[in-house]
Write a protein that holds these residues in place. Structure first.
Motif, short mmCIF file in Angstrom:
data_model
loop_
_atom_site.label_atom_id
_atom_site.label_comp_id
_atom_site.label_asym_id
_atom_site.label_seq_id
_atom_site.Cartn_x
_atom_site.Cartn_y
_atom_site.Cartn_z
N GLU A 55 0.83 -1.21 0.00
CA GLU A 55 0.00 0.00 0.00
C GLU A 55 0.87 1.26 0.00
OE1 GLU A 55 -3.34 0.13 -0.44
OE2 GLU A 55 -3.00 -2.02 -0.79
N TRP A 56 1.95 1.23 0.78
CA TRP A 56 2.84 2.39 0.78
C TRP A 56 3.52 2.55 -0.58
CZ3 TRP A 56 1.60 5.65 4.21
CH2 TRP A 56 1.22 5.27 5.49
N GLN A 57 3.87 1.43 -1.19
CA GLN A 57 4.52 1.48 -2.51
C GLN A 57 3.61 2.12 -3.55
OE1 GLN A 57 7.46 0.86 -3.65
NE2 GLN A 57 8.51 -0.44 -2.17
N LYS A 58 2.31 1.84 -3.46
CA LYS A 58 1.36 2.40 -4.43
C LYS A 58 1.40 3.93 -4.44
CE LYS A 58 -2.05 -1.37 -4.26
NZ LYS A 58 -3.42 -1.73 -3.80
N ASN A 59 1.65 4.50 -3.27
CA ASN A 59 1.64 5.97 -3.15
C ASN A 59 3.04 6.55 -2.97
OD1 ASN A 59 -1.30 6.77 -3.11
ND2 ASN A 59 -1.32 5.26 -1.46
N GLU A 92 15.91 -8.43 7.46
CA GLU A 92 15.12 -7.66 6.49
C GLU A 92 14.69 -6.36 7.15
OE1 GLU A 92 11.06 -8.19 3.74
OE2 GLU A 92 11.81 -9.85 4.97
N TYR A 93 14.75 -5.28 6.40
CA TYR A 93 14.44 -3.96 6.95
C TYR A 93 13.18 -3.39 6.30
CZ TYR A 93 19.08 -4.37 9.01
OH TYR A 93 20.16 -4.81 9.73
N ASP A 94 12.94 -2.12 6.52
CA ASP A 94 11.73 -1.46 6.03
C ASP A 94 12.12 -0.20 5.26
OD1 ASP A 94 9.30 -0.29 5.57
OD2 ASP A 94 8.69 -0.15 7.68
N PRO A 95 12.52 -0.35 4.00
CA PRO A 95 12.99 0.81 3.23
C PRO A 95 11.92 1.87 2.98
CG PRO A 95 12.75 -1.11 1.81
CD PRO A 95 12.58 -1.59 3.22
N MET A 96 10.64 1.50 3.12
CA MET A 96 9.56 2.47 2.89
C MET A 96 9.16 3.21 4.17
SD MET A 96 8.51 2.80 -0.24
CE MET A 96 6.92 3.53 0.06
N PHE A 97 9.93 3.04 5.22
CA PHE A 97 9.58 3.64 6.51
C PHE A 97 9.49 5.16 6.42
CE2 PHE A 97 10.65 4.72 11.05
CZ PHE A 97 9.53 4.14 11.61
N TRP A 98 10.26 5.77 5.53
CA TRP A 98 10.20 7.23 5.34
C TRP A 98 8.81 7.68 4.91
CZ3 TRP A 98 8.60 8.83 0.61
CH2 TRP A 98 8.73 7.92 -0.45
N ALA A 99 8.09 6.78 4.21
CA ALA A 99 6.74 7.12 3.74
C ALA A 99 5.69 6.83 4.81
CB ALA A 99 6.41 6.33 2.47
#
Length: 596
Positions: free
Chosen positions: A221-225, A498-505
């Motif tokens: 969901e974060w990737q979509k936006n 494994e990390y969370d590269p989308m955490f900034w979003a």
């Protein structure tokens, strides 16, 4: 524990203004405030630095004081409306009107501060000794000093006005988009729709398959936006950097350090102490991985419970537990929490359509607070509830102070909240009935330290690196992901798989306009509260009044002076921070011993 009173998990906002987002009472108050702000603006226009007297300034302060109180009530009420129902279009309109009103008040404050800075030092020292001003001398002198580092008032007012539909609008758009996002999950042959806040609460499942599945769905969901949120983050930072450049500020930490009344030396000492003491926490992560049958933890495993699925607790049971434990340290704190539950100051219902996250907001004119969160029955939810009640108690003991002395910074605000959390966590460990229960509770307690020493450190490192990149131009999504990944690996000492590269979003704090570097104050608050907690254990029954006195000074002192006065410690040296971290290390050592 016997539960004798049932508490309702939804708040009552009609005690503040009746009618919700269609409130005529709110509309009339905002209209009246607009006129009152215009009136006090005229008074400030007639205030000339060359002929200023203490009593003329007293007259202006006396007009501003009730306006400031009622404005904070209005702003907090609108925040509550927009959080409880992200689809409330009337609330969205009010958010925009709040921005306009804030800009008007900001212009008035800027104009007054600019006039104060023009008063010569000798006249100022005499003026500030006016009896009616002595109580608020710190706040006035601080405003005068900071005004000297700003642009001329007409330019600062222009910045405030343009920020309403520019700077702050990016923040509002982010929150609107996040509020509309959903995670769809197949359960028992049916599709269930979770808000982002509800979906995050599902990450504490004992089943790794479920955690991983939910993590991937949330990431999707974060990737979509991602491109939209990349724009949001870049433009927010771009606005800040342009503003800093025009003011002649070359350090992105200048604003957050000033806001937190904190020296760079204090920040450096805190992070240095943490970086030198991470080994025990890496050992903790490795041991937890082993207990879960993994070689290394992934980011979605950090919050995994040990052993069986944790028992869900009702909102009422959680409330009574909090009141009971608060009472051991501070009867006044327990009384405040009980009052908040009884008067329905808390919105905790687990339902769709709410904003993710939690907050505590205050209504100084009404002398009330409101707490917002989503309670699904986990231990983590109880901790969050205690955390927000800690914020509420902080404001509660400030209510009778002058409104200008109620402006405490985020780092000390997070001290009160994490102290409240700590009371619960420590009591739970001490009261554990079995070795297995103690292991589970220790794990939960140590994991809080992991959040402050590693997760928040990653946020800080990311933001530092991001601003350096942003100075060179727009930072694309791929680069944002890369910067976040690098920051997480460094902060966690590469202890995760494994990390969370989308955490900034996904982390709202990066997109908040009111608080740049919305990260290190949490770690400060956690460690500072550990120091206070150690003093509490030593002082016993004498602690309560000493704690309240410390909280009441948070709006009228720099943090280094606050710590020296109440704890007799020097925050610019690593000694205090290392001693506080050692209390966490002792919990890690006990956990490792019990799980050998």
């Amino acid at each position: 524990m016997e539960v004798t009173e049932e508490y309702i998990p939804t708040w009552d906002l009609d005690q503040i203004f009746t009618g919700g987002s269609k409130s005529g009472e709110l509309r009339d108050t905002m209209s009246a405030l607009t006129q009152e702000i215009a009136s006090v603006k005229d008074e400030i226009d007639r205030f000339h630095p060359s002929s200023a007297t203490g009593m003329k300034l007293v007259s202006i302060i006396e007009q501003l004081t009730p306006i400031r109180k009622r404005l904070r009530d209005v702003f907090a009420y609108i925040s509550c409306l927009s959080a409880q129902d992200v689809d409330d279009s009337n609330a969205a309109v009010l958010v925009a009107k709040r921005g306009d009103l804030s800009a008007k008040m900001g212009a008035v404050g800027t104009k007054l501060d600019q006039k104060l800075k023009e008063i010569d030092d000798a006249s100022w020292e005499k003026m500030i000794k006016t009896p009616e001003l002595e109580e608020i001398a710190f706040a006035l002198t601080e405003a005068r000093r900071e005004a000297k580092e700003l642009l001329p008032s007409d330019q600062e007012i222009l910045i405030n006005d343009l920020a309403v539909d520019g700077y702050h609008a990016w923040n509002q758009m982010y929150e609107t988009v996040v509020g509309s996002m959903k995670v769809n999950v197949e359960e028992n042959g049916k599709t269930k729709h979770y808000s982002m806040g509800q979906a995050s609460n599902q990450m504490s499942s004992a089943e790794r398959r479920k955690r991983k599945n939910m993590f991937e769905k949330i990431q999707n969901e974060w990737q979509k936006n991602a491109s939209l949120f990349g724009q949001t983050l870049n433009h927010l930072a771009g606005f800040r950097l342009q503003m800093y450049q025009h003011r002649g500020w070359d350090d992105v930490l200048k604003e957050p350090l000033t806001n937190n009344r904190m020296q760079q030396a204090t920040l450096d000492a805190m992070w240095a102490a943490i970086e030198q003491n991470k080994a025990p926490f890496v050992a903790f992560l490795n041991r937890k991985a082993k207990l879960l049958g993994l070689e290394k933890l992934s980011t979605f495993d950090i919050g995994a419970p040990l052993g069986k699925n944790e028992t869900k607790v009702s909102f009422t049971s959680g409330a009574h537990l909090i009141v009971e434990q608060f009472k051991q340290f501070s009867p006044k704190m327990a009384d405040f929490a009980k009052m908040a539950f009884e008067n329905r100051w808390i919105e905790a219902e687990d339902r769709a359509g709410k904003r993710p996250g939690g907050f505590c907001t205050s209504f100084p004119n009404k002398k009330q607070t409101r707490i917002f969160m989503t309670f699904s029955g986990s231990k983590s939810n109880i901790a969050t509830l205690a955390h927000e009640l800690g914020h509420g108690f902080h404001q509660h003991v400030m209510n009778d102070l002058h409104i200008m002395n109620q402006g405490y910074a985020m780092n000390v605000a997070e001290t009160a909240s994490t102290f409240a959390e700590m009371i619960l966590a420590d009591a739970a460990v001490k009261q554990a009935g079995t070795k297995e229960e103690k292991v589970v509770l220790l794990e939960d307690k140590v994991r809080r330290g992991i959040t402050f020493f590693m997760n928040i450190h990653a946020r800080f490192l990311f933001e530092l690196k991001f601003y350096e990149e942003r100075k060179l131009g727009m930072v694309p999504v791929d680069k944002l992901n890369e910067l976040m990944l690098e920051a997480q690996k460094e902060a966690y000492c590469d202890a995760l798989d494994e990390y969370d590269p989308m955490f900034w979003a996904s982390k709202l704090h990066f997109h908040k306009t009111g608080t740049p570097f919305y990260n290190f104050p949490y770690t400060f608050g956690y460690l500072f509260s550990l120091g206070i907690y150690a003093h509490a254990l030593e002082q016993g029954s004498e602690f309560e009044d000493a704690y309240i006195a410390l909280l009441q000074d948070t709006g009228r002192m720099k943090v280094e002076d606050l710590a020296k006065k109440h704890l007799n410690v020097d925050l610019t040296k690593t000694d205090f921070w290392e001693k506080a971290i050692q209390l966490c290390v002792e919990d890690v050592e006990e956990f490792l011993k019990l799980t050998e």
